[in-house]
Design a protein around this motif. Structure first.
Motif, short mmCIF file in Angstrom:
data_model
loop_
_atom_site.label_atom_id
_atom_site.label_comp_id
_atom_site.label_asym_id
_atom_site.label_seq_id
_atom_site.Cartn_x
_atom_site.Cartn_y
_atom_site.Cartn_z
N ASP A 428 -11.72 -8.46 14.47
CA ASP A 428 -12.79 -7.91 15.29
C ASP A 428 -14.08 -7.72 14.50
O ASP A 428 -14.98 -7.02 14.93
CB ASP A 428 -12.36 -6.56 15.89
N LYS A 429 -14.16 -8.35 13.32
CA LYS A 429 -15.34 -8.20 12.47
C LYS A 429 -15.75 -9.57 11.93
O LYS A 429 -14.95 -10.50 11.86
CB LYS A 429 -15.05 -7.26 11.29
N ASP A 430 -17.03 -9.68 11.56
CA ASP A 430 -17.51 -10.85 10.84
C ASP A 430 -18.50 -10.34 9.80
O ASP A 430 -19.71 -10.34 10.02
CB ASP A 430 -18.17 -11.86 11.77
N ASP A 431 -17.97 -9.88 8.67
CA ASP A 431 -18.84 -9.22 7.70
C ASP A 431 -19.41 -10.19 6.67
O ASP A 431 -19.99 -9.75 5.67
CB ASP A 431 -18.11 -8.06 7.01
N LEU A 520 -30.02 -7.95 17.80
CA LEU A 520 -28.90 -7.96 18.73
C LEU A 520 -29.31 -7.39 20.08
O LEU A 520 -29.96 -6.34 20.15
CB LEU A 520 -27.74 -7.14 18.15
N LYS A 521 -28.93 -8.09 21.14
CA LYS A 521 -29.12 -7.58 22.50
C LYS A 521 -27.76 -7.49 23.17
O LYS A 521 -26.89 -8.34 22.97
CB LYS A 521 -30.07 -8.47 23.29
N GLU A 522 -27.58 -6.44 23.98
CA GLU A 522 -26.27 -6.17 24.55
C GLU A 522 -25.86 -7.17 25.62
O GLU A 522 -24.68 -7.42 25.82
CB GLU A 522 -26.22 -4.75 25.12
N ASP A 523 -26.81 -7.73 26.33
CA ASP A 523 -26.52 -8.57 27.48
C ASP A 523 -27.17 -9.94 27.30
O ASP A 523 -28.36 -10.02 26.99
CB ASP A 523 -27.04 -7.91 28.75
N VAL A 524 -26.40 -11.02 27.51
CA VAL A 524 -26.98 -12.36 27.37
C VAL A 524 -28.07 -12.60 28.40
O VAL A 524 -28.94 -13.46 28.21
CB VAL A 524 -25.90 -13.46 27.48
N ASP A 525 -28.06 -11.84 29.48
CA ASP A 525 -29.12 -11.99 30.48
C ASP A 525 -30.47 -11.47 29.97
O ASP A 525 -31.50 -11.70 30.61
CB ASP A 525 -28.74 -11.25 31.76
N ASP A 526 -30.45 -10.80 28.83
CA ASP A 526 -31.70 -10.38 28.22
C ASP A 526 -32.44 -11.54 27.55
O ASP A 526 -33.59 -11.39 27.13
CB ASP A 526 -31.45 -9.28 27.17
N PHE A 527 -31.74 -12.68 27.42
CA PHE A 527 -32.36 -13.88 26.86
C PHE A 527 -32.74 -14.84 27.98
O PHE A 527 -32.13 -14.82 29.06
CB PHE A 527 -31.40 -14.59 25.91
N PRO A 528 -33.72 -15.72 27.76
CA PRO A 528 -34.02 -16.75 28.77
C PRO A 528 -32.81 -17.64 29.01
O PRO A 528 -32.05 -17.93 28.08
CB PRO A 528 -35.18 -17.54 28.14
N ALA A 529 -32.62 -18.07 30.24
CA ALA A 529 -31.49 -18.92 30.58
C ALA A 529 -31.77 -20.35 30.12
O ALA A 529 -32.88 -20.85 30.26
CB ALA A 529 -31.24 -18.90 32.08
N ALA A 579 -19.91 -18.66 22.27
CA ALA A 579 -19.06 -17.51 22.00
C ALA A 579 -18.84 -17.41 20.49
O ALA A 579 -18.97 -18.40 19.76
CB ALA A 579 -17.72 -17.67 22.71
N HIS A 580 -18.50 -16.23 20.02
CA HIS A 580 -18.36 -16.04 18.59
C HIS A 580 -17.34 -16.99 17.98
O HIS A 580 -17.54 -17.50 16.86
CB HIS A 580 -17.96 -14.59 18.27
N ARG A 581 -16.27 -17.26 18.67
CA ARG A 581 -15.23 -18.13 18.11
C ARG A 581 -15.74 -19.56 17.91
O ARG A 581 -15.16 -20.32 17.13
CB ARG A 581 -13.99 -18.14 18.99
N ASP A 582 -16.80 -19.92 18.62
CA ASP A 582 -17.39 -21.25 18.47
C ASP A 582 -18.56 -21.26 17.49
O ASP A 582 -19.18 -22.31 17.26
CB ASP A 582 -17.87 -21.77 19.82
N ASN A 598 -21.64 -11.78 18.98
CA ASN A 598 -21.10 -11.28 17.71
C ASN A 598 -19.59 -11.08 17.80
O ASN A 598 -18.98 -11.15 18.87
CB ASN A 598 -21.82 -9.99 17.29
N ALA A 599 -18.98 -10.82 16.65
CA ALA A 599 -17.52 -10.72 16.57
C ALA A 599 -16.98 -9.55 17.37
O ALA A 599 -15.89 -9.64 17.95
CB ALA A 599 -17.09 -10.58 15.11
N GLU A 600 -17.72 -8.45 17.43
CA GLU A 600 -17.24 -7.25 18.12
C GLU A 600 -17.35 -7.37 19.63
O GLU A 600 -16.78 -6.54 20.36
CB GLU A 600 -18.03 -6.03 17.65
N GLY A 601 -18.10 -8.38 20.13
CA GLY A 601 -18.29 -8.53 21.57
C GLY A 601 -19.28 -7.55 22.15
O GLY A 601 -19.35 -7.37 23.36
N THR A 602 -20.08 -6.91 21.29
CA THR A 602 -21.01 -5.89 21.77
C THR A 602 -22.40 -6.42 22.06
O THR A 602 -23.25 -5.69 22.56
CB THR A 602 -21.13 -4.77 20.72
N GLY A 603 -22.66 -7.68 21.73
CA GLY A 603 -23.98 -8.23 21.97
C GLY A 603 -24.11 -9.65 21.46
O GLY A 603 -23.13 -10.29 21.08
#
Length: 664
Positions: A428-431, A520-529, A579-582, A598-603
């Motif tokens: 759950d981390k990517d340090d 970091l932004k919490e929601d991908v909708d905060d970025f242009p599509a 996605a983070h895994r990609d 990010n790895a935590e899925g928070t943004g």
């Protein structure tokens, strides 16, 4: 080998049978399981043993047919019911006896198993060897109130193996009232331990662990002090319920508030205080854990009986998947200076709910390690007095470096089975990305300079430069800024390590505004599509280049990113989402603009290619690595000579005083 006796007078308990608390139903497979004693036995020439996929399928097949112990039959911390006609085994992670570890590191050569039962049934004792082969040792029928005693030798456990016992109920329920492993050998007095937790804004975790300890007063018998080094702004003392927990601990809890000096600063404080208050041991605990309290007793009991002062660590289970063991022990690869597994047949993230101890041959081989993670690590104060405190590294590599330093001074580390915590998993981390990249890069190189047995640090410099290239072609410019700063500071020598301990992180974080990949932004909708079809490969999945193709691929990719300017629309909207895994360097390198979670899925962050940053950073990383290569021998001598001073009590005392906060 065994004999029944009427009394255990003169024997001392060294391991008690324990069972999970009422809120830990998902951990039952770590304590007890149902089924036969032997489980799956795989020979070395078995097709399943040689083929991992077939082995996995076979384990799944057998596991699906096995039965779990009934959670409602757990009657208390040390007692359980076995239903009529059923059998349970204590050949489990927390209740089997790790005989080979006691054989290797202590003077104990004989143990006594005492099992107290009521009701009709049988008690059967088993052992294993280093290959995982199971042998029946002894057994007896019991009825009514009974105490079964078995005297057992540790002589045959030179390379590995465990003892355990099974219970089978016959015409009525069989109740286990208590079970203990005992020995006649032992010190005249028991060592005292300071339990230290380093925390940074995880007060809920800290208070929860303090509450667990308060609920298990027998565990606290030899605890001199519970010390929380609070380096955050969300104070443990301000949490609801703190006063009640403090009072329940009977004056053993102390809080030290200091500036954020990282894990090394917090753990060094714990070591320092343990020596100052006269403890025999410092037990270091991470903050984002849930502790199995009996582990404290087991580490202390084992360490008291080691032939010479020994660092004894506990294992780490996944906090969010509690039957999964992160790793059974770690060494440092001397050529690469990276954490590695001691044996090729070991596996990481082993799931005991799929394959129990008796079904997993590699778990029966004793594992000898270089270090133990400081999520749970017991260090004798004799060791601390001789080799000093942690290096001032803030985070990363402090625990591994200390283990290597201790080994060079003649002090071993043991990762002790049956002692563990549940910790937030690395999955759950990517340090390696973000602000922590600075500390990873610098501290790995410091550890290499001090401890590498190879000229110019073996493969470390080559891998360090390769990492720079990967981050740069992945548009991770904030990460690379930190790595370049790490090289600069490393070349300045060890004298400033204490000075920057409390200032480097704020300095790194102040740079985030300059880099889109750090915001970091919490929601991908905060970025242009992104526009449909804008992806660089038309939706094709990009794989990692082969070893043969890697260098030509790297040259071509770097050249393209340096020469070809990104289209103006790349700054207006991303080409896609990943996605983070990609988020792999060989995949991200094909984009000019992409949003990555990010790895935590928070943004998520927006990566945008910048040829100017790539050119300047690549040039600087190249020059710094070349300089480091030229000056390697001189720097290695400087860092090695500096270790006694920068890890000394005097140096750390000055740092603590300069970073003190008012204690409430």
């Amino acid at each position: 080998m065994s004999a029944a006796t009427e009394t255990t007078t003169g024997y001392n308990p060294i391991q008690r049978v324990i069972l999970p608390s009422a809120d830990q139903a998902d951990t039952v497979p770590l304590y007890v399981d149902a089924g036969t004693a032997s489980g799956i036995r795989l020979r070395e020439n078995d097709e399943f043993a040689r083929t991992p996929k077939l082995l996995e399928d076979k384990l799944q097949m057998f596991s699906s047919q096995s039965r779990e112990a009934h959670f409602e039959d757990l009657l208390g911390r040390h007692s359980m019911r076995v239903r009529s006609g059923e059998q349970v085994s204590f050949g489990s992670y927390f209740n089997a006896f790790p005989a080979s570890y006691w054989r290797r590191w202590t003077s104990v050569r004989d143990v006594r198993l005492v099992v107290e039962t009521s009701g009709p049934g049988t008690v059967t004792v088993y052992k294993s060897n280093a290959r995982g082969s199971v042998q029946r040792v002894d057994g007896r029928h019991v009825d009514g109130e009974a105490t079964s005693t078995f005297d057992l030798s540790l002589t045959p456990f030179g390379d590995g193996g465990w003892y355990w016992f099974d219970l089978a109920a016959s015409t009525d329920d069989l109740i286990l009232r208590n079970g203990e492993w005992e020995t006649a050998a032992g010190p005249s007095t028991k060592g005292k331990v300071t339990v230290e937790i380093t925390t940074m804004n995880k007060p809920d975790f800290c208070l929860n662990n303090a509450r667990i300890l308060a609920a298990n007063p027998d565990v606290l018998e030899n605890v001199k002090e519970i010390l929380i080094v609070d380096q955050g702004t969300q104070k443990v003392e301000d949490q609801p319920g703190f006063a009640e927990v403090r009072d329940a601990l009977g004056g053993k809890l102390r809080i030290i508030n200091q500036a954020n000096l990282g894990g090394s600063g917090g753990f060094a404080r714990g070591m320092f205080e343990a020596v100052e208050n006269g403890s025999d041991y410092a037990l270091l605990l991470d903050d984002d854990i849930v502790v199995e309290p009996e582990s404290i007793v087991r580490l202390l009991t084992f360490a008291d009986r080691c032939r010479k002062p020994t660092i004894v660590g506990g294992h780490m289970f996944d906090l969010y998947n509690r039957s999964i063991l992160h790793t059974f022990g770690e060494v440092v690869d001397p050529y690469r200076i990276v954490p590695a597994l001691p044996h090729a047949d070991m596996e990481t993230r082993h799931d005991f709910s799929v394959s129990n101890l008796r079904q997993t041959p590699w778990l029966h081989r004793r594992v000898d390690v270089d270090y133990n993670g400081w999520w749970m690590c017991l260090i004798p104060t004799k060791v601390i007095r001789e080799i000093g405190l942690s290096l001032p590294l803030f985070i990363k590599w402090d625990d591994a470096e200390y283990g290597l330093r201790a080994r060079e001074a003649g002090f071993a580390t043991v990762s002790m089975p049956g002692a563990a915590v549940w910790h937030v998993s690395w999955i759950d981390k990517d340090d390696l990305v973000g602000w922590q990249a600075y500390f990873h890069a610098r501290n790995r190189l410091i550890t290499t300079l001090i401890h590498s047995p190879y000229p110019k640090g073996g493969r470390v410099l080559r891998e360090s430069f390769q990492s720079d290239v990967k981050h740069l072609v992945s548009m991770q410019y904030f990460t690379e800024h930190g790595r370049i700063d790490a090289l600069r500071d490393l070349l300045n020598g060890p004298d400033d390590l204490h000075k920057v301990l409390g200032t480097k992180l704020p300095e790194i974080n102040s740079l985030k505004a300059q880099y889109p990949d750090a915001q970091l932004k919490e929601d991908v909708d905060d970025f242009p599509a992104p526009k449909l079809g804008r992806g660089p490969m038309g939706g094709t999945v990009v794989g990692m280049p082969s070893k043969k193709e890697l260098i030509p691929w790297g040259i071509k990719t770097v050249a393209r990113q340096l020469i070809k300017a990104p289209g103006p629309e790349s700054a207006e909207r991303p080409q896609g989402y990943l996605a983070h895994r990609d988020n792999r360097w060989f995949r991200v390198a094909h984009y000019d603009s992409v949003v990555v979670s990010n790895a935590e899925g928070t943004g998520a962050s927006w990566y945008q290619r910048d040829p100017k940053k790539l050119k300047s950073m690549l040039a600087e990383a190249t020059l710094l690595h070349a300089k480091l290569l030229r000056e390697w021998d001189k720097l290695a001598d400087q860092y090695r000579r500096a270790v006694p001073e920068i890890s000394s009590f005097d140096a750390w005392k000055k740092t603590f005083e300069a970073n003190a906060k008012d204690d409430a």
